[in-house]
Scaffold this motif. Structure first.
Motif, PDB file in Angstrom:
ATOM      1  N   ALA A  75       0.855  -1.191   0.000  1.00 34.55           N
ATOM      2  CA  ALA A  75       0.000   0.000   0.000  1.00 34.55           C
ATOM      3  C   ALA A  75       0.891   1.242   0.000  1.00 34.55           C
ATOM      4  O   ALA A  75       1.622   1.492   0.960  1.00 34.55           O
ATOM      5  CB  ALA A  75      -0.920   0.007   1.214  1.00 34.55           C
ATOM      6  N   GLY A  76       0.843   1.999  -1.061  1.00 30.11           N
ATOM      7  CA  GLY A  76       1.761   3.130  -1.237  1.00 30.11           C
ATOM      8  C   GLY A  76       1.734   4.125  -0.098  1.00 30.11           C
ATOM      9  O   GLY A  76       2.780   4.596   0.356  1.00 30.11           O
ATOM     10  N   ARG A  77       0.551   4.439   0.409  1.00 31.80           N
ATOM     11  CA  ARG A  77       0.474   5.474   1.445  1.00 31.80           C
ATOM     12  C   ARG A  77       1.072   4.997   2.773  1.00 31.80           C
ATOM     13  O   ARG A  77       1.394   5.799   3.634  1.00 31.80           O
ATOM     14  CB  ARG A  77      -0.971   5.932   1.625  1.00 31.80           C
ATOM     15  CG  ARG A  77      -1.865   5.001   2.387  1.00 31.80           C
ATOM     16  CD  ARG A  77      -3.247   5.604   2.603  1.00 31.80           C
ATOM     17  NE  ARG A  77      -4.027   5.644   1.373  1.00 31.80           N
ATOM     18  CZ  ARG A  77      -4.826   6.659   1.043  1.00 31.80           C
ATOM     19  NH1 ARG A  77      -4.925   7.706   1.832  1.00 31.80           N
ATOM     20  NH2 ARG A  77      -5.515   6.621  -0.081  1.00 31.80           N
ATOM     21  N   LEU A  78       1.205   3.673   2.943  1.00 30.38           N
ATOM     22  CA  LEU A  78       1.777   3.155   4.188  1.00 30.38           C
ATOM     23  C   LEU A  78       3.286   2.920   4.093  1.00 30.38           C
ATOM     24  O   LEU A  78       3.937   2.736   5.129  1.00 30.38           O
ATOM     25  CB  LEU A  78       1.090   1.848   4.582  1.00 30.38           C
ATOM     26  CG  LEU A  78      -0.383   1.964   4.969  1.00 30.38           C
ATOM     27  CD1 LEU A  78      -0.944   0.599   5.333  1.00 30.38           C
ATOM     28  CD2 LEU A  78      -0.583   2.939   6.118  1.00 30.38           C
ATOM     29  N   THR A  79       3.831   2.881   2.901  1.00 27.02           N
ATOM     30  CA  THR A  79       5.264   2.604   2.749  1.00 27.02           C
ATOM     31  C   THR A  79       6.062   3.843   2.372  1.00 27.02           C
ATOM     32  O   THR A  79       7.292   3.778   2.316  1.00 27.02           O
ATOM     33  CB  THR A  79       5.489   1.518   1.686  1.00 27.02           C
ATOM     34  OG1 THR A  79       4.851   1.904   0.461  1.00 27.02           O
ATOM     35  CG2 THR A  79       4.919   0.191   2.140  1.00 27.02           C
ATOM     36  N   ARG A  80       5.392   4.961   2.123  1.00 30.93           N
ATOM     37  CA  ARG A  80       6.145   6.173   1.792  1.00 30.93           C
ATOM     38  C   ARG A  80       6.821   6.741   3.044  1.00 30.93           C
ATOM     39  O   ARG A  80       6.494   6.381   4.171  1.00 30.93           O
ATOM     40  CB  ARG A  80       5.228   7.224   1.165  1.00 30.93           C
ATOM     41  CG  ARG A  80       4.160   7.769   2.089  1.00 30.93           C
ATOM     42  CD  ARG A  80       3.449   8.980   1.460  1.00 30.93           C
ATOM     43  NE  ARG A  80       2.716   8.589   0.272  1.00 30.93           N
ATOM     44  CZ  ARG A  80       1.395   8.571   0.171  1.00 30.93           C
ATOM     45  NH1 ARG A  80       0.653   8.905   1.232  1.00 30.93           N
ATOM     46  NH2 ARG A  80       0.789   8.215  -0.932  1.00 30.93           N
TER      47      ARG A  80
END
Length: 706
Positions: A601-606
């Motif tokens: 999930a992009g928003r959790l790994t940025r």
């Protein structure tokens, strides 16, 4: 009508972790455009964490499976198939194994997400019981089995767990827990940061013992570094102090206080200091502060469950609350009164221990499950009862259980494997067939378990936010169809009466069952009332003076000195202090992570990377290592290569890797090659166990080199 006017707001729930936060979702043209906390939810009070915001990402995740898939064993590639074919393949594969080799040739693993799904709780357990294999495993023996075993031994039921009355306590003593990141574990406490501020405003204190200066330790009144795996000596020394000062008392319905006093007499603060590194004076002071506080409570979680003396630790935590008069009293450790009482109604059984043992090592079962540390050897060791087929239900044991690399190899050698999961993950990539259920926003939800662990009595039913697609199936429908189809193919079928009973039970929807269970309760809460109040119904704070009536023991008495735990104290006396220069490995979790999933999930790994090995600067210097370098971490069972980060948040002699990483081995995840990090469970040792059978994942001896 404008796009703004077309937007709808729906009440939802985040069932990704134990906090069970209420959500308000904004939906435009069938798409979730906003997720925020629900301020009207009586338990979560508007709180939301990054995972809750990302629940919409799971719904639209391109990696998520939406149709059954079959693996081509020659190429390893998955291809979509229809539901009729998929159920036929799974039931035929499971039945063929049972018919040829017996029921124990089937292994079942249940992952953590099952307890977060209403359908898994009402129907998944029915599937497991219907297949009647003794080779059943779950995430319970990864990090919480000591809690459930001690609840069974002391209070009479595996889920009768004392919950810290955090909203009214004045002294919160914490061992090995990080609720600032987790929002509680076996303590459903959404919005812990605000609740901690409220505790401090009323003059209260939070004291934390942890080998890492965690997010929770940083906001505590005081923090004490403690060597991993030595919590038992400190907890027993605190009990020793209370007995020595005449402060240890027991209620009239408790037995065994004299045996406890005798058992802890050897465990002095001086010995605890030698083993743990915590000064004896601090151990004595904290014990006395807990005993004299008005409404104090001790709480231990993952850090004390996941080492070789987890059961001793949980026993000692329970005893600290009992002998200080803080069990079943305001501000102390209390029992919930949920609208659906899974404990009192017998919805979930009391539990048992050592009714049978694993085939290879003779490890004890608990509540019908064997320690997951035995799973790999049960697959690879020939003989009668060898696991030849696996069914995994929403689990990823390759990343979440000890010596995952060798388990990965073992799964590849199975005759047949099936999985119920929405992802091709590091474990399910070995499955011949994967059956994907609907997602969290597509099904009704009621928390049967986490309302039982909540710090406030509430009830909430959340209807599905979206209609499921016509061809999709809910998890309960999958469990029903697999169970009935498999049993129909068995050579030795259950009786006709048993089959008809199973068919009738699995034929009722989870929502219908919730309505029936609520009607059996005494709170006056009905499904109709919950539908009329989608944010939830407040049933008030935890209630004191429920004991001894709430006890589930046969005689309604509480045993303070379980023989199993007393016998294990002898093992403590044989442990030597840590060797000079030895490094001990611990895990860690972050509020953006959800065990072994959601790392795509992009928003959790940025943002700043979180996969590094954390290490004290002095330990780096001693080994001529530099901050940011790639290092090799080696244990008895394996080695990994990972970047190291220097931080004085680590106790000297302790290093930390996060739990749930290591996706590079999984070609099924489109972003796998981009995701950094390694699996800590390529280093953890399946031979290291607590007496309960729980994996000892913390305090693992390792070396770190360039």
């Amino acid at each position: 009508m404008s796009a703004h006017e077309a937007a709808q707001q729906r009440i939802g729930v985040c069932n990704l972790c134990e906090a069970i936060c209420g959500l308000v979702l904004t939906i435009e043209d069938g798409t979730v455009t906003s997720v925020r906390g629900n301020p009207d939810d009586p338990l979560s009070r508007g709180h939301i964490c990054p995972k809750g915001v990302a629940i919409a990402d799971i719904h639209t995740d391109p990696d998520r499976l939406r149709r059954p898939v079959r693996r081509d064993r020659a190429t390893g590639e998955f291809h979509e198939i229809g539901w009729t074919e998929a159920i036929e393949l799974v039931s035929s594969g499971l039945a063929a194994t049972i018919n040829a080799h017996g029921r124990d040739a089937l292994g079942i693993y249940l992952g953590n997400p099952n307890v977060h799904s209403l359908g898994s709780m009402t129907h998944g357990i029915g599937l497991v019981k219907a297949l009647r294999t003794r080779n059943t495993f779950s995430a319970t023996s990864v990090d919480q089995l000591p809690h459930q075993l001690l609840a069974h031994l002391m209070f009479g039921h595996q889920l009768l767990l004392p919950i810290p009355d955090i909203d009214r306590t004045t002294y919160f003593l914490v061992f090995g827990a990080n609720p600032m990141a987790s929002n509680g574990s076996l303590m459903t406490v959404p919005d812990f940061p605000t609740r901690l501020r409220e505790l401090k405003r009323r003059g209260g204190h939070m004291v934390v013992f942890d080998p890492r200066r965690t997010e929770t330790a940083k906001v505590a009144t005081e923090h004490h570094f403690i060597r991993p795996g030595t919590d038992a000596w400190v907890l027993l020394a605190m009990l020793n102090v209370l007995f020595a000062d005449g402060l240890a008392l027991a209620p009239a319905y408790a037995d065994g206080l004299a045996e406890v006093e005798s058992a802890v007499a050897h465990f002095t603060p001086a010995l605890a200091e030698q083993m743990s590194g915590v000064p004896a004076a601090d151990i004595e002071r904290v014990a006395l502060e807990l005993a004299t506080a008005e409404g104090g409570v001790a709480y231990g979680r993952v850090g004390v469950s996941t080492h070789e003396f987890g059961s001793v630790c949980q026993w000692a935590v329970n005893l600290l609350n009992i002998v200080t008069g803080n069990l079943d009293s305001v501000g102390g450790a209390m029992f919930s009164s949920p609208a659906i009482d899974a404990v009192g109604t017998g919805l979930i059984g009391r539990g048992h221990h050592n009714a049978w043992q694993s085939r290879v090592r003779g490890l004890p079962e608990t509540a019908g499950e064997l320690p997951v540390s035995a799973l790999r050897e049960e697959i690879t060791t020939p003989g009668a009862g060898q696991v030849r087929a696996m069914l995994t239900l929403s689990g990823n044991p390759v990343l979440s259980t000890p010596d995952g690399a060798r388990l990965d190899e073992a799964l590849a050698g199975l005759d047949f494997m099936a999985a119920v999961d929405i992802y091709v993950n590091e474990t399910t990539r070995h499955a011949d067939v994967i059956l994907p259920p609907t997602g969290a926003l597509e099904r009704d939800h009621y928390d049967l378990i986490f309302q039982t662990f909540a710090v406030r009595n509430t009830a909430r039913f959340t209807p599905a936010v979206f209609e499921k697609e016509p061809e999709a199936r809910h998890d309960w429908q999958i469990y029903r169809d697999v169970a009935l189809a498999t049993i129909d193919k068995l050579d030795r079928k259950p009786s006709l009466k048993a089959r008809l009973t199973l068919r009738a039970r699995l034929g009722l929807s989870p929502t219908r069952l919730v309505g029936l269970l609520l009607a059996r309760g005494r709170t006056g809460v009905t499904l109709r009332k919950l539908r009329a109040n989608p944010s939830g119904v407040d049933l008030g704070p935890l209630r004191p003076n429920l004991l001894p009536d709430r006890l589930q023991t046969r005689d309604h008495r509480m045993g303070l000195a379980p023989p199993l735990v007393l016998a294990d104290l002898e093992r403590l006396t044989t442990v030597e202090p840590p060797a000079e220069g030895e490094l001990l490995l611990i895990g860690r979790r972050h509020k953006q992570d959800n065990n072994s999933w959601m790392h795509n999930a992009g928003r959790l790994t940025r943002g700043r990377a979180r996969h590094h090995l954390l290490m004290h600067p002095a330990d780096l210097a001693e080994r001529s290592l530099e901050d940011g370098a790639v290092v090799t971490v080696t244990s008895r069972v394996g080695k990994v290569r990972v970047e190291v980060a220097a931080t004085d948040d680590m106790m000297p002699g302790v290093v930390s890797l996060p739990h749930g990483y290591g996706h590079a081995r999984n070609p099924g995840m489109k972003r796998a090659a981009e995701l950094p990090g390694v699996s800590i469970n390529d280093l953890t040792d399946p031979e290291r166990l607590d007496v309960s059978g729980n994996a000892a994942l913390t305090g693992v001896p390792v070396t770190v080199s360039a």
